[in-house]
Design a protein around this motif. Structure first.
Motif, mmCIF file in Angstrom:
data_model
loop_
_atom_site.group_PDB
_atom_site.id
_atom_site.type_symbol
_atom_site.label_atom_id
_atom_site.label_comp_id
_atom_site.label_asym_id
_atom_site.label_seq_id
_atom_site.Cartn_x
_atom_site.Cartn_y
_atom_site.Cartn_z
ATOM 1 N N ARG A 7 66.694 -53.970 -10.608
ATOM 2 C CA ARG A 7 67.474 -54.683 -9.594
ATOM 3 C C ARG A 7 68.699 -55.353 -10.236
ATOM 4 O O ARG A 7 69.792 -55.318 -9.687
ATOM 5 C CB ARG A 7 66.599 -55.721 -8.898
ATOM 6 N N ILE A 38 70.730 -57.090 -1.874
ATOM 7 C CA ILE A 38 69.878 -56.002 -2.360
ATOM 8 C C ILE A 38 68.451 -56.258 -1.911
ATOM 9 O O ILE A 38 67.880 -57.306 -2.211
ATOM 10 C CB ILE A 38 69.940 -55.902 -3.896
ATOM 11 N N GLU A 39 67.885 -55.290 -1.188
ATOM 12 C CA GLU A 39 66.513 -55.394 -0.698
ATOM 13 C C GLU A 39 65.780 -54.086 -1.000
ATOM 14 O O GLU A 39 66.402 -53.019 -0.984
ATOM 15 C CB GLU A 39 66.492 -55.615 0.815
ATOM 16 N N PRO A 40 64.484 -54.143 -1.239
ATOM 17 C CA PRO A 40 63.730 -52.896 -1.395
ATOM 18 C C PRO A 40 63.793 -52.082 -0.102
ATOM 19 O O PRO A 40 63.742 -52.652 0.993
ATOM 20 C CB PRO A 40 62.302 -53.356 -1.664
ATOM 21 N N SER A 41 63.915 -50.779 -0.226
ATOM 22 C CA SER A 41 63.907 -49.906 0.945
ATOM 23 C C SER A 41 62.469 -49.530 1.270
ATOM 24 O O SER A 41 61.531 -49.983 0.617
ATOM 25 C CB SER A 41 64.734 -48.654 0.662
ATOM 26 N N TYR A 44 59.746 -48.003 -1.074
ATOM 27 C CA TYR A 44 60.407 -48.644 -2.212
ATOM 28 C C TYR A 44 60.308 -47.754 -3.445
ATOM 29 O O TYR A 44 61.294 -47.477 -4.107
ATOM 30 C CB TYR A 44 59.741 -49.993 -2.434
ATOM 31 N N TYR A 60 66.659 -48.696 -2.715
ATOM 32 C CA TYR A 60 67.106 -50.018 -2.277
ATOM 33 C C TYR A 60 67.964 -49.883 -1.029
ATOM 34 O O TYR A 60 68.710 -48.920 -0.883
ATOM 35 C CB TYR A 60 67.952 -50.697 -3.354
ATOM 36 N N ASP A 61 67.862 -50.878 -0.167
ATOM 37 C CA ASP A 61 68.789 -51.019 0.952
ATOM 38 C C ASP A 61 69.787 -52.091 0.563
ATOM 39 O O ASP A 61 69.402 -53.209 0.183
ATOM 40 C CB ASP A 61 68.062 -51.442 2.231
ATOM 41 N N THR A 117 71.660 -47.152 1.888
ATOM 42 C CA THR A 117 70.446 -46.858 1.140
ATOM 43 C C THR A 117 70.804 -46.063 -0.109
ATOM 44 O O THR A 117 71.504 -45.055 -0.025
ATOM 45 C CB THR A 117 69.440 -46.076 2.004
ATOM 46 N N THR A 119 69.333 -44.615 -4.118
ATOM 47 C CA THR A 119 68.148 -44.275 -4.899
ATOM 48 C C THR A 119 68.529 -44.028 -6.357
ATOM 49 O O THR A 119 69.678 -43.734 -6.677
ATOM 50 C CB THR A 119 67.440 -43.013 -4.357
#
Length: 127
Positions: A7, A38-41, A44, A60-61, A117, A119
């Motif tokens: 991250r 930054i957030e987990p998609s 994840y 990540y989203d 999104t 990756t």
């Protein structure tokens, strides 16, 4: 690389997108647009079955948020932010999709935003 390092690496890479861009590697109490959160998609983490054991795809989203303004200005700002993020991530992360813009409420203001999104593949470690 562990998840925290992954991250942090993404946040560092995003710093090249724009000089005035606020990068939040977590959901902040208050945002300061223009900003990326930054957030987990979902999902994840996924295991890449075509590579050696322990090789993961991480997603990540990136919530891209611009300052409040006229519809025309906010739309132009968001388009420019999407372009800058895609350029900053080129060669480091894959952009898999960009959502339709939407209103993102922060405190009493509604900002134009989108979700980008991205990756990457990684070998997760505990160090």
């Amino acid at each position: 690389m562990n998840l925290s390092q992954q991250r942090a690496d993404l946040a560092e890479t995003l710093k090249n997108a724009a000089a005035d861009l606020t990068i939040n590697p977590y959901v902040p109490e208050m945002i300061s647009p223009p900003a990326i959160i930054i957030e987990p998609s979902d999902p994840y983490l996924t295991i890449d079955e075509d590579t050696p054991f322990g090789h993961w795809t991480i997603a990540y989203d990136l919530l891209a948020v611009v300052e409040v303004g006229t519809n025309e200005k906010a739309t132009e700002d968001l388009d420019n932010l999407i372009t800058a993020v895609a350029a900053a991530l080129k060669g480091a992360y894959a952009v898999s999709k960009v959502s339709q813009p939407f209103g993102y409420q922060s405190n009493t203001a509604v900002h134009l935003a989108t979700t980008i999104t991205v990756t990457d593949t990684t070998d997760l470690t505990t160090e």
